[in-house]
Write an enzyme that holds these catalytic residues in place. Structure first.
Site, PDB file in Angstrom:
ATOM      1  N   ASP A 102      64.656 112.101  20.081  1.00 49.85           N
ATOM      2  CA  ASP A 102      64.281 112.290  21.489  1.00 49.85           C
ATOM      3  C   ASP A 102      64.851 113.627  21.959  1.00 49.85           C
ATOM      4  O   ASP A 102      64.294 114.669  21.646  1.00 49.85           O
ATOM      5  CB  ASP A 102      64.818 111.082  22.260  1.00 49.85           C
ATOM      6  CG  ASP A 102      64.400 111.023  23.711  1.00 49.85           C
ATOM      7  OD1 ASP A 102      63.395 111.645  24.068  1.00 49.85           O
ATOM      8  OD2 ASP A 102      65.070 110.338  24.504  1.00 49.85           O
ATOM      9  N   LYS A 130      59.662 112.513  19.579  1.00 46.91           N
ATOM     10  CA  LYS A 130      59.214 112.765  20.955  1.00 46.91           C
ATOM     11  C   LYS A 130      59.543 114.222  21.269  1.00 46.91           C
ATOM     12  O   LYS A 130      60.530 114.513  21.958  1.00 46.91           O
ATOM     13  CB  LYS A 130      60.053 111.867  21.885  1.00 46.91           C
ATOM     14  CG  LYS A 130      59.296 110.898  22.757  1.00 46.91           C
ATOM     15  CD  LYS A 130      60.268 110.302  23.756  1.00 46.91           C
ATOM     16  CE  LYS A 130      60.263 108.812  23.751  1.00 46.91           C
ATOM     17  NZ  LYS A 130      61.243 108.250  24.712  1.00 46.91           N
TER      18      LYS A 130
HETATM   19  P1  IMP Z   1      68.469 111.494  21.377  1.00 47.27           P
HETATM   20  O1  IMP Z   1      69.898 111.793  21.162  1.00 47.27           O
HETATM   21  O2  IMP Z   1      68.042 111.783  22.801  1.00 47.27           O
HETATM   22  O3  IMP Z   1      67.551 112.148  20.378  1.00 47.27           O
HETATM   23  O4  IMP Z   1      68.318 109.909  21.296  1.00 47.27           O
HETATM   24  C1  IMP Z   1      68.060 109.242  20.144  1.00 47.27           C
HETATM   25  C2  IMP Z   1      68.313 107.768  20.322  1.00 47.27           C
HETATM   26  O5  IMP Z   1      67.925 107.349  21.638  1.00 47.27           O
HETATM   27  C3  IMP Z   1      67.485 106.968  19.373  1.00 47.27           C
HETATM   28  O6  IMP Z   1      68.182 106.708  18.190  1.00 47.27           O
HETATM   29  C4  IMP Z   1      67.190 105.713  20.173  1.00 47.27           C
HETATM   30  O7  IMP Z   1      68.212 104.765  19.955  1.00 47.27           O
HETATM   31  C5  IMP Z   1      67.231 106.128  21.617  1.00 47.27           C
HETATM   32  N1  IMP Z   1      65.882 106.342  22.172  1.00 47.27           N
HETATM   33  C6  IMP Z   1      65.293 107.494  22.533  1.00 47.27           C
HETATM   34  N2  IMP Z   1      64.050 107.325  23.000  1.00 47.27           N
HETATM   35  C7  IMP Z   1      63.822 105.990  22.918  1.00 47.27           C
HETATM   36  C8  IMP Z   1      62.677 105.155  23.243  1.00 47.27           C
HETATM   37  O8  IMP Z   1      61.597 105.597  23.677  1.00 47.27           O
HETATM   38  N3  IMP Z   1      62.849 103.830  23.023  1.00 47.27           N
HETATM   39  C9  IMP Z   1      63.988 103.281  22.520  1.00 47.27           C
HETATM   40  N4  IMP Z   1      65.071 104.023  22.198  1.00 47.27           N
HETATM   41  C10 IMP Z   1      64.985 105.358  22.410  1.00 47.27           C
END
Ligand code: IMP
Ligand code: MG
Length: 179
Positions: A102, A130
């Protein structure tokens, strides 16, 4: 549970097809390597168990848990190790297995600390990407599917520890998390 889903994005059959393909590519790329799959708990656990069975070469597995989200839908920017790996990474070709990339903050942090442990190589595999929300400079080497900027659940992905056991992936209705 089903009532909280706005739209199904990936059916069980579609997920199986995506994972099978990823397993095939990874098996080809790692056939002369020393593959260690590192699953980031808990979101990637369903993906991991399917992916490892789609891999046809010898591989080992380990697990790690970090926190970055609490029960919300946006990253806090604070990433903490909750459970560390058992295996010493020296000599391993590490493949980090994530559910969704994300902001990238979680993976960039994990990558940095694992890299410092001197694995032979380290690459990233994520079921979903994403890209619209990326703030950290991270790119996955294997991506199952690109998803829109919506909160998705199922097949391991949760909202507030719920929905992980849905066999498909769907968009959560915004009213469920009060957006
Ligand atoms: P990042 O550090 O923002 O890349 O977040 C990654 C983590 O956030 C992932 O391993 C998920 O656990 C959680 N996450 C991010 N987007 C979603 C979503 O749309 N649904 C569920 N969990 C999400
Ligand atoms: Mg999560």
């Amino acid at each position: 549970m089903q009532d909280d889903i706005k739209e199904v994005l990936f059916s069980q059959e579609k997920l199986a097809e995506i994972v099978k393909n990823m397993g095939k590519h990874i098996s080809e790329d790692y056939k002369d390597k020393n593959l260690l799959m590192v699953s980031i708990l808990k979101g990637s656990v369903v993906f991991m168990t399917d992916l490892m069975r789609a891999i046809t070469i010898p591989c080992s597995i380990d697990f790690m848990a970090v926190s970055s989200y609490g029960s919300g839908v946006k990253t806090s920017g604070v990433v903490k190790i909750i459970k560390d790996l058992d295996i010493d990474l020296k000599g391993w070709d590490v493949l980090v297995v994530e559910d969704i990339l994300d902001s990238g903050l979680t993976l960039s942090y994990i990558l940095e600390i694992l890299q410092a442990r001197e694995p032979k190589s380290i690459r990233l595999c994520t079921l979903f990407d994403k890209p619209d929300r990326r703030t950290a400079n991270v790119k996955a080497d294997y991506v199952g599917a690109i998803v829109p900027d919506e909160f998705i659940v199922g097949y391991g992905l949760d909202y507030a520890e719920k929905y992980r056991n849905l066999p498909y992936v769907g968009i959560l209705k915004p009213e469920v998390y009060g957006d």
